[in-house]
Write an enzyme that holds these catalytic residues in place. Structure first.
Site: not given
Ligand code: KIV
Length: 276
Positions: A55-56, A94, A123, A125, A192
């Site tokens: 999602d960057s 993501d 993925k 978070e 991270e």
């Protein structure tokens, strides 16, 4: 009916069990982000094992100031573009902000990422309340990569992009969260911006592979945002874990190959790229 796809034609395709095997054999996993078919093809050809449609993309492709505006449709679209460029690498999609807030929402989003986006893993978070979403997906045969430490979707609560797990209590919680995501069924864990010693401890303790970004040299693999590897100006302060591989590689393919070689040999990252 069960014939192997052409992904296995020359180099073996990277699968979820293969990632665990790589950890067991101490073969480092080289991962990078990609958002389109051309870069995906280049990464795949240069030996990258895992490609993340992160999602960057909200920041490096769409120009937003954070990852929060990214939608499930954005990720599905870019995953499908990337999937068309891949022969060997494992594709992770993501899950955007709040798309996995409940197990049911997570299943809808993840199913689109696998069936339309062509991803092999999703993925997400965090831990805590999100463990239910991890086990819900995992029990339904959707491979999950967890992401702990600096979780950019928590930027509003964290008050910025800061190293996590430095104080003793925070380190203890991070270790407990890492155990919990693995127990919930995660197949891979991104760490991270966490102190190198803590990332090493988590890596030693877990059976699933860890992929570091700003987490020191001792994770089972590494990931960078592609634009950072190419030394592009992201419009944000350059974190210390970033290295410009275009300078030494001389070309896009050269930069990607140099990154893969350095990750595999353990030359990147060094302690300089990590945090205490
Ligand atoms: O969105 C992303 O690109 C990521 C990586 C930096 C791990 O989450």
């Amino acid at each position: 009916m069960y014939a192997a796809s052409d992904k296995t034609a020359s180099r073996a395709a990277v699968t979820v069990p293969r990632l665990r095997q790589m950890k067991a054999e101490r073969q480092r996993i080289a991962a990078l982000t990609a958002y389109d078919a051309s870069f995906a093809r280049a990464l795949d050809a240069c030996g990258v094992d895992v490609i993340l449609v992160g999602d960057s993309l909200g920041m490096v492709i769409q120009g937003h100031g954070s990852t929060l505006p990214v939608t499930v449709d954005d990720i599905v679209y870019h995953s499908a573009c990337v999937a068309r460029g891949l022969k060997h690498a494992l594709l992770i999609a993501d899950m955007p902000f709040q798309s996995y807030a409940t197990p049911e929402r997570a299943l809808d989003a993840a199913a689109a990422m696998l069936s339309i986006g062509g991803a092999s893993m999703v993925k997400l978070e965090g831990a805590g309340a999100l463990l239910d979403s991890i086990s819900f997906l995992s029990e339904r045969d959707i491979p999950v990569c967890a992401h702990l430490g600096l979780t950019p979707q928590s930027v509003l609560r964290l008050g910025g992009y800061k190293v996590q797990g430095r104080e003793q209590a925070a380190a203890k919680k991070l270790l407990a969260d890492a155990r919990a995501v693995a127990e919930a069924g995660a197949d891979l864990l991104v760490l991270e911006c966490v102190p190198s010693a803590l990332a090493a401890e988590i890596t030693r303790e877990l059976a699933i592979p860890t992929i570091g970004i700003g987490a020191g040299p001792d994770c089972d693999g590494q990931i960078l945002v592609l634009h950072d590897l190419l030394g592009m100006n992201s419009g944000h302060r350059r974190p210390r874990f970033v290295k410009n591989f275009l300078e030494q590689g001389g070309s896009i393919d050269g930069a990607i190959r140099a990154y893969v070689e350095e990750v595999k040999s353990g030359a990147f990252p060094t302690s300089e790229h990590g945090y205490e």
